[in-house]
Enzyme design. Structure first.
Site, PDB file in Angstrom:
ATOM      1  N   LYS A  49      33.564 -38.316   9.377  1.00 41.82           N
ATOM      2  CA  LYS A  49      34.593 -37.894   8.437  1.00 41.82           C
ATOM      3  C   LYS A  49      34.608 -38.764   7.182  1.00 41.82           C
ATOM      4  O   LYS A  49      34.146 -39.909   7.198  1.00 41.82           O
ATOM      5  CB  LYS A  49      35.963 -37.903   9.116  1.00 41.82           C
ATOM      6  CG  LYS A  49      36.501 -39.268   9.471  1.00 41.82           C
ATOM      7  CD  LYS A  49      37.878 -39.159  10.124  1.00 41.82           C
ATOM      8  CE  LYS A  49      38.862 -38.515   9.170  1.00 41.82           C
ATOM      9  NZ  LYS A  49      40.217 -38.397   9.752  1.00 41.82           N
ATOM     10  N   VAL A  75      43.262 -31.207   3.400  1.00 40.46           N
ATOM     11  CA  VAL A  75      43.611 -32.411   4.146  1.00 40.46           C
ATOM     12  C   VAL A  75      43.696 -33.624   3.224  1.00 40.46           C
ATOM     13  O   VAL A  75      44.579 -34.468   3.354  1.00 40.46           O
ATOM     14  CB  VAL A  75      42.612 -32.650   5.291  1.00 40.46           C
ATOM     15  CG1 VAL A  75      42.880 -33.992   5.967  1.00 40.46           C
ATOM     16  CG2 VAL A  75      42.699 -31.515   6.307  1.00 40.46           C
ATOM     17  N   CYS A 134      34.677 -32.971  -3.393  1.00 43.02           N
ATOM     18  CA  CYS A 134      35.850 -32.558  -2.624  1.00 43.02           C
ATOM     19  C   CYS A 134      36.930 -32.001  -3.539  1.00 43.02           C
ATOM     20  O   CYS A 134      37.380 -32.688  -4.463  1.00 43.02           O
ATOM     21  CB  CYS A 134      36.411 -33.730  -1.825  1.00 43.02           C
ATOM     22  SG  CYS A 134      37.857 -33.290  -0.844  1.00 43.02           S
ATOM     23  N   THR A 197      33.231 -26.967  -0.051  1.00 44.96           N
ATOM     24  CA  THR A 197      34.105 -25.793  -0.043  1.00 44.96           C
ATOM     25  C   THR A 197      34.340 -25.224  -1.435  1.00 44.96           C
ATOM     26  O   THR A 197      34.278 -25.934  -2.443  1.00 44.96           O
ATOM     27  CB  THR A 197      35.459 -26.154   0.578  1.00 44.96           C
ATOM     28  OG1 THR A 197      36.005 -27.278  -0.123  1.00 44.96           O
ATOM     29  CG2 THR A 197      35.309 -26.499   2.053  1.00 44.96           C
ATOM     30  N   GLY A 221      33.818 -21.351   5.964  1.00 43.45           N
ATOM     31  CA  GLY A 221      33.682 -20.319   6.981  1.00 43.45           C
ATOM     32  C   GLY A 221      32.779 -19.189   6.530  1.00 43.45           C
ATOM     33  O   GLY A 221      32.135 -19.259   5.475  1.00 43.45           O
TER      34      GLY A 221
END
Length: 311
Positions: A49, A75, A134, A197, A221
Site C-alpha cells: 500500500k 481513501v 493518485c 484510476t 474495475g
C-alpha cells in the site's frame, strides 16, 4: 509437449520476477492480509500500500462507492508513514519469496526524495513504484503526474537518490499519456505502471449530494479496462521501457490481453476484493494459455497483438 515454461519477466535494472502477475497497491495491503487465501510466493510481485514520508489519516468517510462496473475510492493514501513501515512492516514481509515493492507518494518533491532514500536502505525491497498519479490527495499525487515537467521533476529527483529499480505509476487523467511516459523515461525510470484510476464521481439523487466526502474519486474495475488497454498499447509504441499494465483485470483472458497490447507484467487490483485468489488463478491460467498456444516463454506474448491488414 513442452515440459518447462519460462514465465520470468524483466522489470528493469536487473530485477526479474518469477511470473508477470503482481498486485496493485491499495488493494492488497502489505500482502500479510492475504496469507490465508493465497500462497504469496507464487506471485511475481506485491505492490504494498501507498507509503508517504509522514503518517496520513486519509480522507473523511464516506470514501468508497460501488459503481455498476467497478468502484470509486477516495481513501487518500492512509498509512502510518515510512518510518513505521521500515520498523514494523518490513521485518514481517522481507522474507517472502516474491518481489515486495513499495508504492511511494508525497505532497512535494522533497517528500518523495526522503521516502525513497529510506526505502533504498532496505535490502529486501528491490524496487519502488513512484506514485505520481493518485487523484485522491489534495497536494502532490496526480498534480505531478499530469504534466511532463511535473513528472520529470519528481523522477529526476528520486533517481538521484534511489539506485534500485524505479517504476513510475502513470495517470490516465491526461490528454496524451505517451508524452508523460517519454518524460519519465528520459529522466531514468526503469519501468512504468499504468493505469492508475480515472477521476469520477457518484451522486445520491434522493439526497442531492455527492456520495464521496471528497465529491470525486478514483474509478477502477471492469469499466476502465478498455481505456487501460488502449493506453498500454499506445505507450508500448512510444517507449522502450517495460510496462506493467493494470485496469479492470479479473481473469486470465484480461491479463493476456494486456500482455498482447505490450505490457511485460500486470497488476490485479479491484478484483482482489471480489476473489482473493484471483491472482494465483491467473498465474495458472497464463501457463495453461502458453501450453495451448505453443509459447515457451511468456515474453513472446508481450506485444504479440496481430493488427488488421491495411486496406
Amino acid at each position: 509437449m513442452m515440459n518447462t515454461l519460462d514465465t520470468r519477466v524483466h522489470i528493469g535494472r536487473g530485477l526479474y520476477i518469477k511470473n508477470p502477475v503482481m498486485t496493485a497497491s491499495g488493494t492488497y495491503g502489505y500482502g500479510l492480509e492475504y496469507e490465508d487465501f493465497v500462497e504469496l510466493q507464487r506471485l511475481g510481485g506485491i505492490m504494498v500500500k501507498g507509503t508517504t514520508l509522514h503518517p496520513r489519516q486519509g480522507n473523511p468517510y464516506p470514501r468508497m462507492a460501488e459503481t455498476p462496473a467497478g468502484m470509486l475510492n477516495a481513501v487518500g493514501l492512509q498509512n502510518k508513514g515510512v518510518d513505521y513501515f521500515c520498523e514494523h512492516i518490513y521485518p514481517s514481509i522481507k522474507d517472502y519469496d516474491t518481489a515486495m515493492i513499495v508504492n511511494v507518494s508525497g505532497s512535494q518533491v522533497e517528500d518523495y526524495i526522503a521516502t525513497a532514500e529510506r526505502i533504498n536502505a532496505l535490502e529486501r525491497i528491490p524496487a519502488i513504484e513512484l506514485n505520481i498519479s493518485c487523484p485522491n490527495v489534495k497536494e502532490g499525487g496526480m498534480a505531478f503526474g499530469v504534466t511532463c515537467a511535473g513528472a520529470a521533476s519528481v523522477v529526476r529527483a528520486v533517481r538521484a537518490v534511489y539506485d534500485k529499480t524505479l517504476i513510475v505509476k502513470l495517470s490516465p487523467n491526461v490528454t496524451d499519456i505517451t508524452e508523460i511516459a517519454r518524460a519519465v523515461e528520459a529522466e531514468g525510470a526503469d519501468a512504468v505502471s499504468m493505469i492508475n484510476t480515472l477521476l469520477g464521481m457518484a451522486i445520491d439523487a434522493e439526497r442531492r449530494r455527492p456520495v464521496l466526502s471528497t465529491v470525486t474519486g478514483g474509478l477502477s474495475g471492469p469499466a476502465v479496462k478498455p481505456i487501460a488497454l488502449r493506453m498500454v498499447w499506445q505507450t508500448a509504441q512510444a517507449i522502450k521501457l517495460p510496462i506493467i499494465g493494470m485496469g479492470g483485470i479479473a481473469t486470465t483472458s484480461d491479463a493476456i490481453e494486456f500482455l498482447l497490447a505490450g505490457a511485460s507484467a500486470i497488476e490485479v487490483g479491484t478484483y482482489n476484493f471480489v476473489d482473493p485468489t484471483a491472482t494465483v488463478k491467473i498465474v495458472d491460467g497464463i501457463e495453461d494459455y502458453m501450453r495451448r498456444h505453443g509459447f515457451s516463454s511468456v515474453n513472446d506474448l508481450v506485444g504479440a497483438l496481430q493488427l488488421p491488414s491495411k486496406a
